[in-house]
Design a protein around this motif. Structure first.
Motif, mmCIF file in Angstrom:
data_model
loop_
_atom_site.group_PDB
_atom_site.id
_atom_site.type_symbol
_atom_site.label_atom_id
_atom_site.label_comp_id
_atom_site.label_asym_id
_atom_site.label_seq_id
_atom_site.Cartn_x
_atom_site.Cartn_y
_atom_site.Cartn_z
ATOM 1 N N ARG A 32 -2.845 -19.290 2.077
ATOM 2 C CA ARG A 32 -1.503 -18.744 1.869
ATOM 3 C C ARG A 32 -0.621 -19.811 1.244
ATOM 4 N NH1 ARG A 32 0.632 -18.136 8.159
ATOM 5 N NH2 ARG A 32 0.905 -20.374 8.599
ATOM 6 N N GLN A 33 0.370 -19.336 0.506
ATOM 7 C CA GLN A 33 1.305 -20.255 -0.132
ATOM 8 C C GLN A 33 2.714 -19.690 -0.007
ATOM 9 O OE1 GLN A 33 0.355 -21.304 -4.202
ATOM 10 N NE2 GLN A 33 1.571 -23.172 -4.048
ATOM 11 N N ALA A 66 -7.838 -19.144 7.430
ATOM 12 C CA ALA A 66 -9.023 -18.753 8.201
ATOM 13 C C ALA A 66 -10.200 -18.616 7.247
ATOM 14 C CB ALA A 66 -8.799 -17.438 8.945
ATOM 15 N N CYS A 67 -11.395 -18.736 7.786
ATOM 16 C CA CYS A 67 -12.592 -18.630 6.962
ATOM 17 C C CYS A 67 -13.756 -18.126 7.799
ATOM 18 C CB CYS A 67 -12.929 -19.991 6.348
ATOM 19 S SG CYS A 67 -14.186 -19.924 5.054
ATOM 20 N N ILE A 68 -14.663 -17.407 7.152
ATOM 21 C CA ILE A 68 -15.815 -16.857 7.846
ATOM 22 C C ILE A 68 -17.036 -16.935 6.949
ATOM 23 C CG2 ILE A 68 -15.369 -14.484 7.048
ATOM 24 C CD1 ILE A 68 -16.256 -13.511 9.832
ATOM 25 N N THR A 120 -4.671 -24.270 13.025
ATOM 26 C CA THR A 120 -4.021 -24.313 14.335
ATOM 27 C C THR A 120 -2.770 -23.450 14.364
ATOM 28 O OG1 THR A 120 -2.873 -26.331 13.678
ATOM 29 C CG2 THR A 120 -4.933 -26.587 14.893
ATOM 30 N N SER A 121 -2.164 -23.250 13.191
ATOM 31 C CA SER A 121 -0.913 -22.487 13.153
ATOM 32 C C SER A 121 -1.125 -20.989 13.391
ATOM 33 C CB SER A 121 -0.209 -22.701 11.813
ATOM 34 O OG SER A 121 -1.020 -22.252 10.744
ATOM 35 N N VAL A 122 -2.359 -20.506 13.230
ATOM 36 C CA VAL A 122 -2.600 -19.076 13.400
ATOM 37 C C VAL A 122 -3.606 -18.775 14.507
ATOM 38 C CG1 VAL A 122 -2.128 -18.722 10.948
ATOM 39 C CG2 VAL A 122 -4.505 -18.852 11.740
ATOM 40 N N GLN A 123 -4.262 -19.816 15.026
ATOM 41 C CA GLN A 123 -5.276 -19.591 16.069
ATOM 42 C C GLN A 123 -4.662 -18.856 17.252
ATOM 43 O OE1 GLN A 123 -8.112 -22.558 16.470
ATOM 44 N NE2 GLN A 123 -9.370 -21.073 17.556
ATOM 45 N N ASP A 182 5.185 -17.126 8.802
ATOM 46 C CA ASP A 182 3.939 -16.618 8.217
ATOM 47 C C ASP A 182 4.185 -15.993 6.845
ATOM 48 O OD1 ASP A 182 3.041 -15.498 11.491
ATOM 49 O OD2 ASP A 182 2.213 -17.236 10.433
ATOM 50 N N THR A 183 5.445 -15.877 6.456
ATOM 51 C CA THR A 183 5.776 -15.300 5.156
ATOM 52 C C THR A 183 5.204 -16.151 4.032
ATOM 53 O OG1 THR A 183 7.808 -14.269 5.958
ATOM 54 C CG2 THR A 183 7.668 -14.723 3.596
#
Length: 126
Positions: A35-36, A46-48, A62-65, A90-91
């Motif tokens: 995100r930017q 995040a990644c999968i 860590t900011s979204v966990q 989060d915007t």
């Protein structure tokens, strides 16, 4: 390189939820979300690894966990980012990206990801 297709952005109030979707190719090893925000660098969210999702090959910043959940439907070649308890910070424009070689997903190096989507706007505001 493949142009990925994202969907699901929009405007939501603080505390609300959104789900982003991203279609990927079968030969992609890992699919991530970046995100930017205006005036800030692009950051990994995040990644999968779709083929190893059941083995826990997932990473979150860590900011979204604890608030975001990344998952995959390998039958549909789609990765989802479920975003809950959204905050104004989060915007951002959210980008889906895919790596076609084996990478260490915890690094989230932008150069590791060779295919990108056009981005989708997520705005969290009352």
């Amino acid at each position: 390189q493949v142009q990925l297709k994202e969907s699901g952005g929009g405007l939501v109030q603080p505390g609300g939820s959104l789900r982003l979707s991203c279609g990927f190719a079968k030969d992609h090893y890992a699919v991530g979300w970046f995100r930017q925000a205006p005036g800030k660098d692009r950051e990994g969210v995040a990644c999968i690894v779709p083929s190893e999702a059941n083995l826990g090959s997932i990473w979150y910043s860590t900011s979204v966990q604890g608030r975001f959940d990344i998952s995959t439907d390998t039958d549909k070649n789609t990765v989802y980012l479920q975003m809950n308890n959204l905050k104004p910070e989060d915007t951002a424009v959210y980008y889906c990206a895919a790596a076609d070689t084996i990478i260490r997903i915890a690094n989230m190096y932008r150069d590791d990801f060779t295919s990108w989507g056009q981005g989708t706007q997520v705005t969290v505001s009352s």
